[in-house]
Write a protein that holds these residues in place. Structure first.
Motif, short mmCIF file in Angstrom:
data_model
loop_
_atom_site.label_atom_id
_atom_site.label_comp_id
_atom_site.label_asym_id
_atom_site.label_seq_id
_atom_site.Cartn_x
_atom_site.Cartn_y
_atom_site.Cartn_z
N GLY A 85 4.00 -17.77 116.55
CA GLY A 85 3.05 -16.73 116.92
C GLY A 85 2.69 -15.82 115.76
O GLY A 85 1.54 -15.41 115.62
N MET A 86 3.66 -15.52 114.90
CA MET A 86 3.38 -14.67 113.74
C MET A 86 2.48 -15.38 112.74
O MET A 86 1.73 -14.74 112.00
N ILE A 87 2.55 -16.70 112.70
CA ILE A 87 1.69 -17.46 111.79
C ILE A 87 0.29 -17.62 112.37
O ILE A 87 -0.72 -17.50 111.65
N LEU A 88 0.19 -17.86 113.67
CA LEU A 88 -1.10 -18.16 114.30
C LEU A 88 -1.90 -16.93 114.67
O LEU A 88 -3.11 -17.02 114.85
N VAL A 89 -1.25 -15.78 114.79
CA VAL A 89 -1.93 -14.62 115.35
C VAL A 89 -3.03 -14.10 114.43
O VAL A 89 -4.07 -13.63 114.91
N ILE A 90 -2.86 -14.18 113.11
CA ILE A 90 -3.86 -13.64 112.19
C ILE A 90 -5.17 -14.41 112.27
O ILE A 90 -6.24 -13.80 112.50
N PRO A 91 -5.18 -15.74 112.10
CA PRO A 91 -6.46 -16.45 112.26
C PRO A 91 -7.02 -16.38 113.67
O PRO A 91 -8.23 -16.38 113.86
N ALA A 92 -6.13 -16.31 114.69
CA ALA A 92 -6.62 -16.19 116.07
C ALA A 92 -7.35 -14.86 116.27
O ALA A 92 -8.42 -14.82 116.91
#
Length: 368
Positions: free
Chosen positions: A319-326
């Motif tokens: 989640g910490m990796i995906l949240v920025i581009p999301a």
């Protein structure tokens, strides 16, 4: 006869928004095992879309281009994982003298506290180096388990390439579906918006990749100059963890600091690692990320930090990796409609606007 529009009270609108957030959060938690591979597969597909387009322009069939892209992704990710697991597994041979070093440091601390504060905390007796050594050995063989927890499960790990393959294979089909949904608008405009959303994520991923490569070179150079073993591994790992803002760089430097503290005879080495880390992070924050990544994401620091907390709470490391581009995608979607533009303004930076507003004021002052 004039038709009156139905106006929903403000408190009902706020309540509906809160209910939507609760339902969305529940959906993200319950569907974690499926949504994480879906998002990761989508981001990998976006990353390899230009490569697939290039192959298809050379008359390569769409299925074959998708398979080749999938194999390239598997080779890259598999190579990185094998590199990390292999290096961590070799750490156990470097900690044979950990017990004596920890006892030495604990005794020095006891001597310092006794001479300074006239008190003996008996740290040398409370320290348990055998337990630390056992934990290090056990964790060195559990990197694969950590990777499994990151993506959710073994089935999630298998689903990532499956989703990537289908996203690449049906990317034009999905674009056509969006055009059909927004059939009341110009199809070229809808296609342009979809392409711009894809480019936002692509530029972000490519920019972060370039920054990680430069950081890896800087880290490896610094650790090699200090004479620390496994400098390549520490440099690459620190660069990879840099993809997680704020939190990743801290854990990236923590491992070489502990390693140098336990394997070197002087405290100069862990202190030097921290100093090098601060210098490299200053270069990354002030020069590399602004110049390379730039405004591709355009999220302010507060929203980024809040998103990291929420993403980490719901989906963990993934989640910490995906949240920025999301959130970057959400900001672009919010910016499409006048009713949701305030949310895009809340999530984004306003440097360009402030600079544009400052120039006319300066011109007025000069004219007066």
């Amino acid at each position: 006869m004039s038709i009156k529009k139905l106006q929903i009270p403000t408190y009902l609108s706020a309540l509906s928004v809160m209910i939507f957030i609760i339902v969305l959060t529940f959906f993200l938690i319950v569907g974690k095992s499926l949504l994480i591979p879906l998002f990761l597969g989508g981001f990998f597909a976006i990353l390899f879309t230009p490569f697939s387009n290039w192959m298809e322009s050379k008359k390569v069939p769409k299925i074959l281009s998708s398979v080749i892209s999938l194999l390239c992704m598997a080779l890259i990710v598999g190579g990185l994982l094998s590199f990390i697991v292999g290096n961590v597994a070799s750490f156990t041979s470097d900690f044979d003298d950990v017990t004596s070093k920890i006892n030495t440091y604990a005794q020095r601390i006891d001597e310092w506290t006794q001479s300074t504060f006239k008190m003996d905390y008996e740290i040398r007796n409370k320290a348990n180096p055998d337990y630390l050594k056992r934990v290090l050995k056990e964790n060195s063989s559990n990197i694969s388990d950590f990777a499994m927890k990151t993506v959710g499960s073994l089935s999630g790990l298998v689903l990532i390439p499956v989703f990537m393959f289908f996203f690449l294979l049906y990317r034009h089909h999905l674009t056509q579906m969006m055009i059909m949904i927004y059939r009341d608008r110009d199809p070229n405009l809808v296609k342009m918006r979809i392409t711009s959303l894809r480019k936002v994520i692509l530029h972000y991923i490519v920019g972060v990749g370039k920054v990680m490569i430069i950081l890896a070179i800087l880290n490896i150079s610094a650790y090699s100059a200090l004479g620390i073993k496994h400098a390549i591994f520490f440099g690459v790992l620190g660069a990879l963890l840099n993809i997680i803002p704020y939190v990743g760089p801290f854990f990236g430097v923590l491992l070489p600091v502990i390693y140098s503290f336990l394997t070197k005879d002087s405290l100069f080495y862990p202190v030097a690692v921290i100093v090098c880390y601060q210098i490299i992070q200053m270069i990354e924050g002030n020069f590399l990320t602004p110049k390379i990544v730039g405004g591709n994401v355009n999220l302010n620091a507060f929203i980024t930090f809040l998103g990291l907390l929420i993403g980490g709470t719901i989906w963990g490391v993934a989640g910490m990796i995906l949240v920025i581009p999301a959130m970057a995608i959400l900001r672009e979607i919010f910016d499409l409609s006048n009713t949701t533009k305030p949310f895009a303004y809340l999530m984004g930076e306003e440097k360009e606007k402030t600079q544009k507003n400052e120039k006319p004021e300066a011109d007025n002052e000069s004219s007066e």
